[in-house]
Design a protein around this motif. Structure first.
Motif, PDB file in Angstrom:
ATOM      1  N   GLU A 241       0.790  -1.174   0.044  1.00  0.00           N
ATOM      2  CA  GLU A 241      -0.007  -0.103   0.012  1.00  0.00           C
ATOM      3  C   GLU A 241       0.810   1.204   0.025  1.00  0.00           C
ATOM      4  OE1 GLU A 241      -3.735   2.104   2.372  1.00  0.00           O
ATOM      5  OE2 GLU A 241      -2.474   0.349   3.408  1.00  0.00           O
ATOM      6  N   ALA A 242       1.857   1.290   0.559  1.00  0.00           N
ATOM      7  CA  ALA A 242       2.932   2.207   0.801  1.00  0.00           C
ATOM      8  C   ALA A 242       3.427   2.766  -0.589  1.00  0.00           C
ATOM      9  CB  ALA A 242       3.853   2.082   1.902  1.00  0.00           C
ATOM     10  N   ALA A 243       3.885   1.574  -1.184  1.00  0.00           N
ATOM     11  CA  ALA A 243       4.221   1.736  -2.618  1.00  0.00           C
ATOM     12  C   ALA A 243       3.275   2.432  -3.607  1.00  0.00           C
ATOM     13  CB  ALA A 243       4.998   0.404  -3.058  1.00  0.00           C
ATOM     14  N   SER A 244       1.961   1.748  -3.439  1.00  0.00           N
ATOM     15  CA  SER A 244       1.133   2.534  -4.346  1.00  0.00           C
ATOM     16  C   SER A 244       0.819   3.986  -4.064  1.00  0.00           C
ATOM     17  CB  SER A 244      -0.320   1.553  -4.006  1.00  0.00           C
ATOM     18  OG  SER A 244      -0.079   0.177  -4.387  1.00  0.00           O
ATOM     19  N   LYS A 245       0.867   4.375  -2.880  1.00  0.00           N
ATOM     20  CA  LYS A 245       0.803   5.722  -2.416  1.00  0.00           C
ATOM     21  C   LYS A 245       1.798   6.627  -3.020  1.00  0.00           C
ATOM     22  CE  LYS A 245      -2.050   5.165   1.824  1.00  0.00           C
ATOM     23  NZ  LYS A 245      -2.063   5.395   3.426  1.00  0.00           N
ATOM     24  N   LEU A 246       2.922   6.033  -2.825  1.00  0.00           N
ATOM     25  CA  LEU A 246       4.190   6.844  -3.310  1.00  0.00           C
ATOM     26  C   LEU A 246       4.040   6.944  -4.850  1.00  0.00           C
ATOM     27  CD1 LEU A 246       7.078   7.984  -2.617  1.00  0.00           C
ATOM     28  CD2 LEU A 246       7.780   5.952  -3.230  1.00  0.00           C
ATOM     29  N   LEU A 247       3.657   5.753  -5.476  1.00  0.00           N
ATOM     30  CA  LEU A 247       3.723   5.991  -7.125  1.00  0.00           C
ATOM     31  C   LEU A 247       2.449   6.473  -7.568  1.00  0.00           C
ATOM     32  CD1 LEU A 247       5.653   2.790  -7.697  1.00  0.00           C
ATOM     33  CD2 LEU A 247       6.707   5.018  -7.757  1.00  0.00           C
ATOM     34  N   GLN A 248       1.527   6.768  -6.589  1.00  0.00           N
ATOM     35  CA  GLN A 248       0.270   7.113  -6.830  1.00  0.00           C
ATOM     36  C   GLN A 248      -0.430   6.211  -8.021  1.00  0.00           C
ATOM     37  OE1 GLN A 248       0.970  11.269  -8.511  1.00  0.00           O
ATOM     38  NE2 GLN A 248       0.826  12.154  -6.244  1.00  0.00           N
TER      39      GLN A 248
END
Length: 257
Positions: A241-248
């Motif tokens: 989820e963190a990676a998804s947020k960072l990469l939008q």
């Protein structure tokens, strides 16, 4: 490191971001990459053959019914809809060869036109010095955007910069020197028989990958969490989820959303 494409497949030129795990406690980084591959419906486009990873083979990792497609130590997937490539690592690096492996991975990333590499990994919970679970699992990061490892976009997400990162500390400095191909005086080397607490993070696989990718001029972001061995699915969900947020990443492009 050699890249072998699947028959009829080619890397997409728009996939300028690469996500890969760094093996550590609980295999959380690998589990997070599995989640991202499954959620985005990323397609396997080939394999990476590196002399420093141990050989392994298994059945198809993502199909609901095993189809007989082989899973190998290093596989490359891509999701053009999300403009990213994902590399999954299924076997460990040969002891003492982590920096050489990291150099090879950095060479591959640069040669394939990647601009931003996101590394997913974990840290040993027993070494967590300032525990604060008031807001749930705390995500830590390390970025090449600034010399001190900070990044405004990560800070805006509420993440904390890795406390143990100090580019002038002997182990981090040693890694940077190796990544750039230079040598150091013996008296400045971080001897394995005299480890210090501050040497811990620099001794982990993510640190070698970070240093070598950074030396290639690529933007690198490490996303980290503290965990223990055991059932770490919750931790892997947090990292994914963190990676998804960072990469939008757009949820509309996810499968089974």
């Amino acid at each position: 490191m050699e890249f072998i494409t699947e028959p009829g497949k080619q890397p997409h030129p728009d996939c300028s971001t690469m996500i890969l795990p760094a093996l550590s406690i609980g295999n959380v980084g690998q589990l997070a990459v599995d989640l991202l591959v499954s959620s985005t419906g990323a397609e396997r486009i080939g394999y990476l053959d590196d002399p420093y990873t141990l050989p392994c083979v298994g059945n198809d990792a993502y199909g609901p019914i095993p189809s007989g497609d082989l899973a190998l130590p290093l596989e490359a997937y891509q999701s053009p809809a999300n403009a990213m490539t994902l590399v999954q690592q299924r076997s460990p690096v040969i002891k003492g060869m982590m920096v050489e492996y990291a150099k090879n991975m950095a060479e591959f990333a640069a040669a394939s036109g990647k601009k931003h590499v996101v590394i997913l990994s974990s840290l040993e919970f027993a070494r967590w010095q300032r525990i604060d679970m008031s807001s749930g699992l705390q995500i830590y990061y390390l970025s090449s955007s600034n010399t001190d490892g900070t990044d405004d976009s990560c800070a805006q997400l509420g993440w904390r910069r890795l406390q143990d990162y100090d580019p002038t500390q002997r182990s981090w400095n040693y890694l940077s020197s190796l990544a750039q191909g230079s040598t150091m005086q013996e008296s400045t080397l971080p001897f394995e028989d005299e480890p210090e607490e501050e040497d811990y993070c620099a001794s982990l696989p993510f640190a070698a990958l970070f240093s070598c990718l950074k030396a290639k001029g690529l933007k690198v972001t490490c996303i980290l969490c503290y965990c223990s061995e055991g059932d770490n699915m919750a931790d892997s969900f947090e990292l994914a989820e963190a990676a998804s947020k960072l990469l939008q990443l757009k949820p509309d492009n996810f499968i089974g959303k």
